[in-house]
Design a protein around this motif. Sequence first.
Motif, PDB file in Angstrom:
ATOM      1  N   ALA A 200       0.815  -1.209   0.000  1.00  0.00           N
ATOM      2  CA  ALA A 200       0.000   0.000   0.000  1.00  0.00           C
ATOM      3  C   ALA A 200       0.851   1.262   0.000  1.00  0.00           C
ATOM      4  O   ALA A 200       0.438   2.289  -0.544  1.00  0.00           O
ATOM      5  N   ALA A 201       2.029   1.216   0.626  1.00  0.00           N
ATOM      6  CA  ALA A 201       2.860   2.411   0.717  1.00  0.00           C
ATOM      7  C   ALA A 201       4.298   2.031   1.017  1.00  0.00           C
ATOM      8  O   ALA A 201       4.573   0.973   1.603  1.00  0.00           O
ATOM      9  N   ILE A 202       5.216   2.903   0.620  1.00  0.00           N
ATOM     10  CA  ILE A 202       6.620   2.820   1.013  1.00  0.00           C
ATOM     11  C   ILE A 202       6.890   4.039   1.877  1.00  0.00           C
ATOM     12  O   ILE A 202       6.865   5.178   1.404  1.00  0.00           O
ATOM     13  N   ASN A 203       7.117   3.813   3.168  1.00  0.00           N
ATOM     14  CA  ASN A 203       7.337   4.909   4.108  1.00  0.00           C
ATOM     15  C   ASN A 203       8.758   5.449   4.031  1.00  0.00           C
ATOM     16  O   ASN A 203       8.987   6.658   4.124  1.00  0.00           O
ATOM     17  N   ALA A 204       9.699   4.553   3.905  1.00  0.00           N
ATOM     18  CA  ALA A 204      11.108   4.924   3.875  1.00  0.00           C
ATOM     19  C   ALA A 204      11.892   3.742   3.341  1.00  0.00           C
ATOM     20  O   ALA A 204      11.412   2.601   3.351  1.00  0.00           O
ATOM     21  N   GLY A 205      13.085   4.015   2.885  1.00  0.00           N
ATOM     22  CA  GLY A 205      13.914   2.921   2.398  1.00  0.00           C
ATOM     23  C   GLY A 205      15.335   3.382   2.202  1.00  0.00           C
ATOM     24  O   GLY A 205      15.589   4.545   1.877  1.00  0.00           O
ATOM     25  N   ALA A 206      16.270   2.468   2.437  1.00  0.00           N
ATOM     26  CA  ALA A 206      17.677   2.778   2.235  1.00  0.00           C
ATOM     27  C   ALA A 206      18.380   1.554   1.673  1.00  0.00           C
ATOM     28  O   ALA A 206      18.175   0.431   2.154  1.00  0.00           O
ATOM     29  N   HIS A 207      19.183   1.770   0.629  1.00  0.00           N
ATOM     30  CA  HIS A 207      20.095   0.739   0.151  1.00  0.00           C
ATOM     31  C   HIS A 207      21.380   0.923   0.948  1.00  0.00           C
ATOM     32  O   HIS A 207      22.239   1.739   0.615  1.00  0.00           O
ATOM     33  N   ALA A 208      21.483   0.173   2.036  1.00  0.00           N
ATOM     34  CA  ALA A 208      22.496   0.441   3.059  1.00  0.00           C
ATOM     35  C   ALA A 208      23.912   0.150   2.592  1.00  0.00           C
ATOM     36  O   ALA A 208      24.855   0.859   2.957  1.00  0.00           O
TER      37      ALA A 208
ATOM     38  N   THR B 213      19.781  -8.972   3.955  1.00  0.00           N
ATOM     39  CA  THR B 213      21.087  -8.991   4.603  1.00  0.00           C
ATOM     40  C   THR B 213      21.900 -10.209   4.179  1.00  0.00           C
ATOM     41  O   THR B 213      21.338 -11.228   3.756  1.00  0.00           O
ATOM     42  N   LYS B 214      23.189 -10.080   4.309  1.00  0.00           N
ATOM     43  CA  LYS B 214      24.087 -11.227   4.149  1.00  0.00           C
ATOM     44  C   LYS B 214      24.382 -11.845   5.514  1.00  0.00           C
ATOM     45  O   LYS B 214      25.118 -12.833   5.596  1.00  0.00           O
ATOM     46  N   GLY B 215      23.792 -11.257   6.577  1.00  0.00           N
ATOM     47  CA  GLY B 215      24.071 -11.697   7.931  1.00  0.00           C
ATOM     48  C   GLY B 215      22.879 -12.321   8.621  1.00  0.00           C
ATOM     49  O   GLY B 215      22.035 -12.965   7.986  1.00  0.00           O
ATOM     50  N   ALA B 216      22.766 -12.079   9.913  1.00  0.00           N
ATOM     51  CA  ALA B 216      21.778 -12.759  10.745  1.00  0.00           C
ATOM     52  C   ALA B 216      20.490 -11.957  10.842  1.00  0.00           C
ATOM     53  O   ALA B 216      20.489 -10.723  10.772  1.00  0.00           O
ATOM     54  N   ALA B 217      19.382 -12.674  11.035  1.00  0.00           N
ATOM     55  CA  ALA B 217      18.083 -12.028  11.227  1.00  0.00           C
ATOM     56  C   ALA B 217      18.097 -11.213  12.506  1.00  0.00           C
ATOM     57  O   ALA B 217      18.611 -11.642  13.543  1.00  0.00           O
TER      58      ALA B 217
ATOM     59  N   ALA C 209      19.711  -8.427  13.079  1.00  0.00           N
ATOM     60  CA  ALA C 209      20.885  -7.557  13.180  1.00  0.00           C
ATOM     61  C   ALA C 209      20.779  -6.446  12.136  1.00  0.00           C
ATOM     62  O   ALA C 209      20.631  -6.723  10.945  1.00  0.00           O
ATOM     63  N   LEU C 210      20.844  -5.184  12.587  1.00  0.00           N
ATOM     64  CA  LEU C 210      20.639  -4.070  11.671  1.00  0.00           C
ATOM     65  C   LEU C 210      21.735  -3.010  11.771  1.00  0.00           C
ATOM     66  O   LEU C 210      22.338  -2.639  10.763  1.00  0.00           O
ATOM     67  N   ARG C 211      21.998  -2.521  12.974  1.00  0.00           N
ATOM     68  CA  ARG C 211      22.970  -1.437  13.164  1.00  0.00           C
ATOM     69  C   ARG C 211      23.985  -1.815  14.244  1.00  0.00           C
ATOM     70  O   ARG C 211      23.689  -2.579  15.160  1.00  0.00           O
ATOM     71  N   GLY C 212      25.166  -1.205  14.133  1.00  0.00           N
ATOM     72  CA  GLY C 212      26.178  -1.386  15.148  1.00  0.00           C
ATOM     73  C   GLY C 212      26.010  -0.412  16.289  1.00  0.00           C
ATOM     74  O   GLY C 212      25.067   0.392  16.314  1.00  0.00           O
TER      75      GLY C 212
ATOM     76  N   LEU D 289      25.066  -2.194   9.730  1.00  0.00           N
ATOM     77  CA  LEU D 289      26.093  -3.218   9.646  1.00  0.00           C
ATOM     78  C   LEU D 289      26.463  -3.445   8.187  1.00  0.00           C
ATOM     79  O   LEU D 289      25.631  -3.276   7.288  1.00  0.00           O
ATOM     80  N   SER D 290      27.694  -3.860   7.945  1.00  0.00           N
ATOM     81  CA  SER D 290      28.177  -4.026   6.562  1.00  0.00           C
ATOM     82  C   SER D 290      27.436  -5.124   5.818  1.00  0.00           C
ATOM     83  O   SER D 290      27.428  -5.138   4.585  1.00  0.00           O
ATOM     84  N   ASP D 291      26.798  -6.047   6.547  1.00  0.00           N
ATOM     85  CA  ASP D 291      26.048  -7.138   5.906  1.00  0.00           C
ATOM     86  C   ASP D 291      24.678  -6.691   5.407  1.00  0.00           C
ATOM     87  O   ASP D 291      24.061  -7.380   4.589  1.00  0.00           O
ATOM     88  N   VAL D 292      24.174  -5.575   5.907  1.00  0.00           N
ATOM     89  CA  VAL D 292      22.815  -5.133   5.577  1.00  0.00           C
ATOM     90  C   VAL D 292      22.813  -4.463   4.211  1.00  0.00           C
ATOM     91  O   VAL D 292      23.562  -3.523   3.956  1.00  0.00           O
ATOM     92  N   LEU D 293      21.940  -4.940   3.323  1.00  0.00           N
ATOM     93  CA  LEU D 293      21.834  -4.401   1.968  1.00  0.00           C
ATOM     94  C   LEU D 293      20.638  -3.473   1.807  1.00  0.00           C
ATOM     95  O   LEU D 293      20.713  -2.476   1.084  1.00  0.00           O
TER      96      LEU D 293
END
Length: 343
Positions: A269-277, A313-317, A319-322, A328-332
């Motif tokens: 229905a909507a995209i509130n925000a988004g980042a290609h980390a 992510t390339k990492g664990a469920a 996990a988002l920020r340090g 985190l470098s794994d977050v896409l």
Amino acid sequence: MSKTNQGYFFEDYHVGQSLHHATSRTLHDGDVAMYQALYGPRFALQSSWDFASPGSSLRNPVMDDLITFHTVFGKTVPDISLNAVANLGYAEGRFLARVESGDTIHARSEIIGLKQNSNGKTGIVWVRTRGFSNVDVPVLEYVRWVMVRKRDTAAPAPEAVVPDLAKVVSADALHIPDDLDWSNYDFAAAGEPHRYGDYAVGEIIDHVDGVTLTDPEHMMATRLWQNTAKVHFDVTARPDGKRLIYGGHIISLARALSFNGLANAQLLAAINAGAHANPAMAGDTIRAWSEVLDTAETTNPHVGALRLRLVATKGAAGALRGEDGKYLSDVLLDLDYWALIPR
């Protein structure tokens, strides 16, 4: 005089500038089949012509909302991001009408913000884009911001204008199709029993499965949307000699993976925000997880809305920020969106 299009550079934009993007594109059932082949989504409403309550006009083919998004986005690339370093984020996105096979899509944009970076080589461009079907039916609108190269580093910097954007699309502003009838929703056919009331704010859902990215698939997908950004195809366009995978490809893969745990979140229905980390490249294996950020009732007594954070992510469920607050470098991908789900 050169007849070829070199694309816009940062100094070519000004706030208030209007852009009418070429070329209109008619969508067909073949686009649906190709999308299924590339991403493998299993959401019932887009997979089955007959998945709806009896008498609902949604018994016609329903095109995935992200097909609309990619098609509109692709129209903007030659004018907005052909010379981009990176696509940075999204806000104020709303899906306004259903797109069906045979509809013709075109897009228009307005430049709403500019800010040169301190290095003097690039700048940030904020743009509001609107997509239309069949000449004048609004189907999608969103804001995105892009880092774009300067043609001439000596060109004067424009006055900085940074738009004030809503952090969340209000639940009251969500478009709920008038003919969306889920009074007799078939949860068995949909694949999971979980409905609106089964999700709690703060809940983390690990979507479990993973996909290893390949160059042929992401290049085919990007061509499908007529996205001509050089960094997705030309290994000489980046210093590392690699093709950058289109961020929308990651969005669609993550959305498809989210079926496992969110099978009944049928419509965006909507995209509130988004980042290609962080950038994604061929050979990366991505997984996805979601967090329930909010819930809202709608004007349709059979339909609820979930505000979800979808993370690729390339990492664990989970996990988002340090500790420094940075991704985190794994977050896409970090995508905040509203989805419609039966109550």
